[in-house]
Design a protein around this motif. Structure first.
Motif, PDB file in Angstrom:
ATOM      1  N   CYS B 117      18.830 -72.741   9.446  1.00  0.00           N
ATOM      2  CA  CYS B 117      19.774 -72.132   8.505  1.00  0.00           C
ATOM      3  C   CYS B 117      21.216 -72.377   8.975  1.00  0.00           C
ATOM      4  CB  CYS B 117      19.514 -70.638   8.384  1.00  0.00           C
ATOM      5  SG  CYS B 117      20.562 -69.880   7.109  1.00  0.00           S
ATOM      6  N   ARG B 119      23.745 -70.741   8.141  1.00  0.00           N
ATOM      7  CA  ARG B 119      24.473 -69.485   8.246  1.00  0.00           C
ATOM      8  C   ARG B 119      24.523 -69.074   9.719  1.00  0.00           C
ATOM      9  NH1 ARG B 119      22.737 -64.025   8.006  1.00  0.00           N
ATOM     10  NH2 ARG B 119      24.465 -62.654   7.467  1.00  0.00           N
ATOM     11  N   CYS B 122      22.380 -66.271  11.072  1.00  0.00           N
ATOM     12  CA  CYS B 122      20.926 -66.457  11.055  1.00  0.00           C
ATOM     13  C   CYS B 122      20.439 -67.094  12.350  1.00  0.00           C
ATOM     14  CB  CYS B 122      20.491 -67.275   9.844  1.00  0.00           C
ATOM     15  SG  CYS B 122      20.501 -66.295   8.333  1.00  0.00           S
ATOM     16  N   CYS B 145      15.751 -69.861   3.572  1.00  0.00           N
ATOM     17  CA  CYS B 145      15.808 -69.166   4.861  1.00  0.00           C
ATOM     18  C   CYS B 145      15.175 -67.791   4.702  1.00  0.00           C
ATOM     19  CB  CYS B 145      17.249 -69.018   5.344  1.00  0.00           C
ATOM     20  SG  CYS B 145      17.418 -67.958   6.802  1.00  0.00           S
ATOM     21  N   ARG B 147      15.313 -65.426   6.703  1.00  0.00           N
ATOM     22  CA  ARG B 147      16.099 -64.373   7.335  1.00  0.00           C
ATOM     23  C   ARG B 147      17.159 -63.832   6.381  1.00  0.00           C
ATOM     24  NH1 ARG B 147      17.764 -64.423  13.555  1.00  0.00           N
ATOM     25  NH2 ARG B 147      19.024 -62.548  13.630  1.00  0.00           N
ATOM     26  N   CYS B 148      17.959 -64.723   5.807  1.00  0.00           N
ATOM     27  CA  CYS B 148      18.968 -64.261   4.856  1.00  0.00           C
ATOM     28  C   CYS B 148      18.448 -64.333   3.424  1.00  0.00           C
ATOM     29  CB  CYS B 148      20.259 -65.060   5.008  1.00  0.00           C
ATOM     30  SG  CYS B 148      20.082 -66.820   4.724  1.00  0.00           S
ATOM     31  N   TYR B 152      19.679 -73.138   0.532  1.00  0.00           N
ATOM     32  CA  TYR B 152      20.729 -74.041   0.979  1.00  0.00           C
ATOM     33  C   TYR B 152      20.391 -75.480   0.621  1.00  0.00           C
ATOM     34  CZ  TYR B 152      22.098 -69.885   3.427  1.00  0.00           C
ATOM     35  OH  TYR B 152      22.473 -68.607   3.692  1.00  0.00           O
TER      36      TYR B 152
END
Ligand SMILES: [Zn+2]
Ligand SMILES: [Zn+2]
Lengths: 388, 281
Positions: B117, B119, B122, B145, B147-148, B152
């Motif tokens: 990711c 980000r 993340c 992702c 996690r978030c 993307y």
């Protein structure tokens, strides 16, 4: 020692060195780095050749694309450098190098010119951090921004919003440069590995935000209304028609807050779906992070939350509403529905898989032992029904 | 010999030609996201239901994929057949990956073959490929992702041109639905043992078992197992642990952004309260 060697690791930290093979990884960026490095081969001495100043040379190095050229008179003004001399070893020599001043005779004391080069880089970076906060610096960065030099947000629903470099610390040596997206208000790792050696402090923590305070027309507003969701529950449009003709007919965008972002935001939020059905938040794996990306439809809604972050007219039973009906924010997030729309030829698609999943879910549910889970189980069953 | 001609007709990326069309396809540049669909799965016509209407020259394309194409197949048609074969493989692939049988293969997720990711907060969470539509030729592949919970664009344009329908809109969500123990943590460093461990728990499920029925059973066992484990995972309040970036100017929060973030966090808190009420005391 040549300039080439120092450009590899301007950050004097334990940043992991970019492995050779990653630089050359098939993204194509690696090759670019190599070529550019080759071109720089000529400038190996500490005094760049005739026309090119040290500053323009420095800014033209691969990986230094984010830097703007700091005006020399800014560097010459001692006031702008307050406090920096304590942070930069060989201050005087570094200054001479950055400003292309012929070194004094006594600088022969310096054991190795590469030390001065590292100092010059640090000096320039720290001055740069301050310069980009000035009117001239902001302007220089705005030109780079509009030209897309910093790239765009990797998040799909930011719709290619341009980003700006930012640091997570103002002290050098702690972290590499990151990219701030004004649309999602989040920070990202630059896609190309050539920025892995650039210190974030050379851009600082403030610049990105001062930049968007200064250029409010580049800053997306904090609210967003789906172009097609004018109150009605009309079926969603395909993504193409939304971005296409529809948007051109919209009235010019206005944010009533004159100090806020004046650009229409890209407000779509990703909604996870399984075979076209929204994944319920009641599932363990259900959506938990959409709050981080959603915007209210109108600026007034922002005032429904007080400074402590609590809802101003919150009733306990609002939670219950959310259980049966859909909570307000869920509905808001529903508007963009690429999948449901695109799935018209779906029925047979994955029907067998669906069957398996249903079985899986049944198994899951029958092995759920805790009594308290009953309500949730019932809800899951309902979803299964929908899926079938 | 057949392999040769197909290579010449297409990208011709890798010169070492392998023994099957599928391994050739997988080793071609740009196809790194694809995993290997087991031949048994392709040969079970039930799994391919409906694809004959989506792929021209379906029968020959299937023969090509399974290395059964007649040697006297017209040369001049090979090029276009190859395109159909890729489409067919992609569509089969989209169905295959949601069966989660690939978890036994070398784990592309664990190895972060799909990238990490972008980000910052993340912390390098491995991504999973996802489509925005299940219809081919509409949208390129994106990366999800866990996690978030956002999507993307792939970094490399090489992957940016892969059809998202070959992965489908549902895959990551099904994976996490069936294996909640795979759900990434919302804060702290990405834990490589988490998730990886859960997939590793799959004794037999992934091991290249010949009998698909046996594999199916193994998978069910896993599901039960991971549910027992998953049952202890309460995700109602995980969002509270997620880190956020807070824009600051000389250390002070930016007014309008801070206001938006407060509002968003109030939305979050409301959801947490709602989910906790569901969980019960
Ligand atoms: Zn963004
Ligand atoms: Zn993420």
């Amino acid at each position: 020692m040549s300039r080439r060697s120092q450009q590899q690791a301007p950050v004097d930290t334990n940043q992991p060195e970019v492995p050779e093979d990653e630089l050359l990884s098939a993204t194509g960026e690696g090759d670019e780095v190599m070529e550019e490095a080759e071109e720089q081969e000529g400038y190996t001495s500490s005094t760049p050749t005739s026309s090119l100043t040290w500053i323009s040379w420095f800014c033209s190095l691969p990986g230094h694309d984010y830097f703007c050229e700091v005006a020399e008179d800014f560097i010459e003004d001692d006031f702008n450098l307050t406090g920096l001399n304590a942070m930069v070893p060989f201050w005087k020599e570094a200054m001479e190098m950055v400003l292309d001043v012929e070194p004094d005779e006594d600088s022969a004391k310096i054991p190795d010119v590469s030390i001065v080069e590292a100092s010059a880089e640090l000096l320039y970076g720290l001055v740069h951090q301050r310069y980009v906060l000035t009117r001239a610096g902001l302007h220089a960065m705005a030109e780079k921004y509009e030209a897309g030099v910093f790239g765009s947000c990797p998040r799909v629903y930011c719709m290619g919003c341009n980003v700006v470099p930012c640091g997570r610390s103002d002290l050098p040596g702690l972290d590499t440069v990151k990219l701030f997206c004004p649309n999602c208000n989040d920070i990202y790792v630059p896609a190309s590995s050539r920025f892995q050696g650039v210190d974030g402090a050379f851009f600082g923590t403030t610049f990105a935000h001062l930049f968007f305070q200064t250029y409010r027309e580049l800053m997306p507003a904090p609210f967003w209304k789906h172009p097609s969701s004018s109150g009605s529950l009309s079926p969603s449009l395909s993504p193409r028609s939304v971005t296409g003709s529809n948007s051109s007919q919209q009235a010019p965008f206005v944010n009533p807050n004159p100090h806020g972002g004046q650009k229409r935001a890209a407000g779509k939020v990703y909604v996870p779906r399984i075979y076209g059905f929204k994944v319920s938040e009641r599932a363990k794996s259900g959506p938990r992070m959409q709050w981080m990306r959603i915007r209210p439809e109108s600026p007034e809604e922002l005032d429904e939350v007080d400074w402590r972050g609590r809802w101003i007219d919150d009733e306990e039973d609002q939670y219950d509403d959310g259980i049966d009906g859909e909570a307000e924010e869920d509905r808001r997030m529903e508007d963009f529905d690429p999948v449901r729309h695109a799935l018209s030829p779906m029925p047979y698609r994955g029907a067998h898989i669906l069957h398996r999943i249903t079985q899986t879910m049944m198994t899951t549910m029958t092995t759920t032992k805790r009594k308290k889970k009953r309500s949730r189980r019932r809800l899951l069953l309902e979803e299964v029904d929908v899926m079938l | 010999m057949l392999r040769r001609t197909v290579e010449d007709a297409s990208t011709g990326s890798d010169s070492d030609y392998s023994n099957s069309w599928i391994s050739w396809f997988l080793s071609s540049k740009g196809n790194e996201y694809f995993c290997e669909v087991e031949e048994d799965y392709i040969l079970d016509r039930f799994n391919l239901t409906g694809l004959n209407t989506e792929v021209q020259n379906y029968t020959q394309a299937l023969d090509l994929i399974t290395d059964n194409l007649d040697d006297d197949f017209q040369e001049e048609l090979r090029g276009s057949l190859d395109i159909q074969a890729r489409l067919l493989y992609g569509l089969i692939h989209a169905r295959w990956i949601v069966t989660c049988a690939w978890t036994g293969q070398d784990d592309k997720y664990k190895k972060a073959d799909f990238g990490r990711c972008p980000r910052v907060l993340c912390q390098g969470q491995p991504l999973l490929p996802i489509g925005l539509t299940d219809v081919p030729y509409e949208k390129s592949v994106k990366l999800y992702c866990g996690r978030c919970e956002d999507i993307y664009s792939p970094k490399s344009s090489r992957h940016g041109s892969i059809d998202g329908a070959y992965f489908g809109t549902s895959f990551p969500h099904l994976l996490y639905l069936v294996y909640p123990s795979l759900l990434p943590l919302k804060s702290g460093p990405t834990d490589p043992t988490r998730g990886a461990g859960a997939v590793g728990l799959v004794p037999g499920a992934g091991a290249t078992v010949d009998d698909p029925r046996r594999r199916g059973r193994a998978r069910e066992e896993l599901v039960e197992g991971s549910d027992g484990l998953g049952d202890t995972i309460n995700t109602a309040a995980v969002a509270l642990r997620a880190e956020r970036y807070r824009p600051r100017i000389f250390g002070f929060q930016v007014n309008e952004v801070a206001k938006l973030q407060r509002w968003q966090e109030a939305v979050r808190d409301r959801q947490v309260a709602r989910l906790e009420a569901l969980e019960g005391p």
